[in-house]
Scaffold this motif. Structure first.
Motif, PDB file in Angstrom:
ATOM      1  N   PRO A 175      28.691  26.885  53.048  1.00 37.15           N
ATOM      2  CA  PRO A 175      29.720  26.957  52.005  1.00 37.15           C
ATOM      3  C   PRO A 175      29.441  28.057  50.985  1.00 37.15           C
ATOM      4  CG  PRO A 175      28.237  25.126  51.585  1.00 37.15           C
ATOM      5  CD  PRO A 175      27.863  25.675  52.933  1.00 37.15           C
ATOM      6  N   LEU A 176      28.176  28.488  50.872  1.00 42.20           N
ATOM      7  CA  LEU A 176      27.826  29.570  49.957  1.00 42.20           C
ATOM      8  C   LEU A 176      28.056  30.897  50.658  1.00 42.20           C
ATOM      9  CD1 LEU A 176      26.576  30.602  47.293  1.00 42.20           C
ATOM     10  CD2 LEU A 176      24.338  30.445  48.403  1.00 42.20           C
ATOM     11  N   ARG A 177      28.791  31.782  50.029  1.00 42.55           N
ATOM     12  CA  ARG A 177      29.143  33.029  50.697  1.00 42.55           C
ATOM     13  C   ARG A 177      29.439  34.122  49.674  1.00 42.55           C
ATOM     14  NH1 ARG A 177      35.219  31.118  52.629  1.00 42.55           N
ATOM     15  NH2 ARG A 177      36.084  30.871  50.537  1.00 42.55           N
ATOM     16  N   VAL A 178      29.501  35.342  50.149  1.00 40.01           N
ATOM     17  CA  VAL A 178      30.019  36.452  49.360  1.00 40.01           C
ATOM     18  C   VAL A 178      31.445  36.693  49.848  1.00 40.01           C
ATOM     19  CG1 VAL A 178      29.823  38.902  48.802  1.00 40.01           C
ATOM     20  CG2 VAL A 178      27.759  37.512  49.017  1.00 40.01           C
ATOM     21  N   SER A 179      32.398  36.646  48.934  1.00 41.52           N
ATOM     22  CA  SER A 179      33.804  36.810  49.324  1.00 41.52           C
ATOM     23  C   SER A 179      34.329  38.170  48.868  1.00 41.52           C
ATOM     24  CB  SER A 179      34.666  35.692  48.728  1.00 41.52           C
ATOM     25  OG  SER A 179      34.758  35.831  47.317  1.00 41.52           O
ATOM     26  N   TYR A 180      35.385  38.609  49.544  1.00 43.70           N
ATOM     27  CA  TYR A 180      35.967  39.927  49.286  1.00 43.70           C
ATOM     28  C   TYR A 180      37.454  39.780  48.996  1.00 43.70           C
ATOM     29  CZ  TYR A 180      38.085  44.448  50.479  1.00 43.70           C
ATOM     30  OH  TYR A 180      38.820  45.599  50.464  1.00 43.70           O
ATOM     31  N   ASN A 181      37.918  40.460  47.922  1.00 44.14           N
ATOM     32  CA  ASN A 181      39.332  40.461  47.567  1.00 44.14           C
ATOM     33  C   ASN A 181      39.882  41.870  47.721  1.00 44.14           C
ATOM     34  OD1 ASN A 181      41.514  40.992  45.278  1.00 44.14           O
ATOM     35  ND2 ASN A 181      41.620  38.818  45.813  1.00 44.14           N
ATOM     36  N   VAL A 182      40.822  42.058  48.623  1.00 45.02           N
ATOM     37  CA  VAL A 182      41.311  43.388  48.956  1.00 45.02           C
ATOM     38  C   VAL A 182      42.121  44.015  47.822  1.00 45.02           C
ATOM     39  CG1 VAL A 182      43.427  42.561  50.075  1.00 45.02           C
ATOM     40  CG2 VAL A 182      42.436  44.763  50.747  1.00 45.02           C
ATOM     41  N   GLU A 183      42.805  43.195  47.014  1.00 40.30           N
ATOM     42  CA  GLU A 183      43.642  43.746  45.951  1.00 40.30           C
ATOM     43  C   GLU A 183      42.798  44.411  44.866  1.00 40.30           C
ATOM     44  OE1 GLU A 183      47.513  42.487  43.249  1.00 40.30           O
ATOM     45  OE2 GLU A 183      46.260  40.916  44.132  1.00 40.30           O
ATOM     46  N   ARG A 184      41.626  43.841  44.585  1.00 39.56           N
ATOM     47  CA  ARG A 184      40.767  44.403  43.532  1.00 39.56           C
ATOM     48  C   ARG A 184      39.939  45.589  44.024  1.00 39.56           C
ATOM     49  NH1 ARG A 184      40.120  38.761  42.057  1.00 39.56           N
ATOM     50  NH2 ARG A 184      38.294  38.606  43.396  1.00 39.56           N
ATOM     51  N   CYS A 185      39.939  45.832  45.317  1.00 38.35           N
ATOM     52  CA  CYS A 185      39.046  46.846  45.896  1.00 38.35           C
ATOM     53  C   CYS A 185      39.652  48.250  45.840  1.00 38.35           C
ATOM     54  CB  CYS A 185      38.742  46.486  47.346  1.00 38.35           C
ATOM     55  SG  CYS A 185      37.618  47.632  48.171  1.00 38.35           S
ATOM     56  N   PHE A 186      38.821  49.234  45.492  1.00 40.04           N
ATOM     57  CA  PHE A 186      39.241  50.635  45.499  1.00 40.04           C
ATOM     58  C   PHE A 186      38.694  51.381  46.720  1.00 40.04           C
ATOM     59  CE2 PHE A 186      39.711  50.151  40.729  1.00 40.04           C
ATOM     60  CZ  PHE A 186      41.100  50.226  40.758  1.00 40.04           C
TER      61      PHE A 186
END
Length: 321
Positions: free
Chosen positions: A250-261
């Protein structure tokens, strides 16, 4: 194939692929980025210019790693019996703890299961399922820390064009995993434990240095002058074993495409940059995605990201501060 299957195969060495299907929300996000390109570039430059260099997660990780290994040393030297043994096999206030890869090697070598081994393995299995298997690599393994320091020297030499970094196929680690397992099964001897820098360094810290440290030093020289983090990336079966165990963590590093440059700084600092393939333009299928099981949760990408596009999360809960 499902995303989970793709990530799992990527851990074994397969090359990451572009998603076959991209959600409508991601398509809209990427369309807006391209439609207003000038604003997008301006915001990107502003974010990078005003992002203060942070080592928050790296410092926390180093502190946990050093404290864990120091507890082994103090328990032995002061005979306080809190954390006895070494990383391969230990007891924490009486509870047996057995490294999963070591347990596998011993079982294959002896060809039967020892009861204490089973108990200790189950305890550690549950721990790393919760925390994410490869968290062991960056938050506990002493070789990871030493190799990280020597990696800085390698990068400086590469920058000055004194050395060239040589990459190998990531599938080599899977081949070595099989080879070490077969050697244990055939010879009845835990060959990997003899050459594992993790075990060598752990025992050297606790019981004193020995000739085996020479092997560790040779590995570090190879990584400095030939191939960046070669042992962890291409050889060590521990990372592969723990990656499999922590695949459902359940512990992970997540990625959000909208905030990414999509500037790529995260991939430059990552030990396993293929898990960040999703940050490349056109590689994200959903707005929010978790990184693959090969992620060590080291936090380097979280620290360097100027827009909080990468962050620690517990599945179903808010981000970790």
């Amino acid at each position: 194939m499902s995303r989970f299957t793709d990530l799992f195969m990527g851990m074994l060495g397969a090359t990451p692929k572009k998603p076959e299907k991209v959600s409508e929300k991601v398509q809209k996000i990427m369309f807006l980025k391209y439609e207003d390109k000038d604003r997008y570039i301006k915001e990107k430059l502003h974010a990078r210019a005003h992002h203060a260099t942070s080592h928050k997660w790296r410092n926390r990780r180093w502190a946990v790693l050093i404290a864990t290994n120091l507890l082994f040393v103090l328990s032995f030297s002061l005979d306080i019996q809190i954390l006895e043994g070494a990383l391969t096999a230990s007891r924490f206030v009486g509870f047996h703890l057995i490294d999963l890869n070591s347990a596998l090697q011993v079982t294959l070598a002896h060809k039967y299961v020892i009861v204490n081994l089973l108990i200790g393995t189950f305890t550690v299995f549950l721990l790393w399922v919760l925390l994410g298997g490869r968290t062991f690599c960056s938050w506990v393994c002493p070789y990871h820390l030493v190799a990280e320091w020597f990696e800085a020297l390698h990068l400086k030499l590469v920058e000055k064009k004194i050395v060239t970094d040589h990459e190998f196929h990531r599938g080599a680690r899977t081949v070595f995993w099989i080879l070490f397992a077969l050697m244990a099964l055939i010879t009845g001897y835990t060959v990997f434990e003899t050459v594992s820098p993790t075990g060598i360094l752990s025992r050297a810290l606790i019981y004193g240095p020995g000739l085996a440290l020479g092997w560790v030093f040779l590995l570090l020289l190879f990584e400095v002058f030939w191939s960046r983090r070669a042992w962890c990336r291409y050889i060590c079966p521990i990372g592969l074993t723990y990656g499999v165990v922590g695949a459902i963590s359940p512990l992970r590093v997540s990625y959000n495409v909208e905030r990414c440059f999509h500037e790529g700084d995260c991939r430059k600092v990552c030990l396993v940059p293929h898990v960040l393939d999703v940050t490349i333009k056109g590689r994200a299928a959903e707005e929010n995605m978790s990184l693959g099981p090969d992620c060590t949760r080291c936090g380097l990408c979280v620290d360097i990201c100027p827009t909080d596009a990468l962050r620690y999360e517990i599945k179903g809960l808010s981000k970790l501060l």
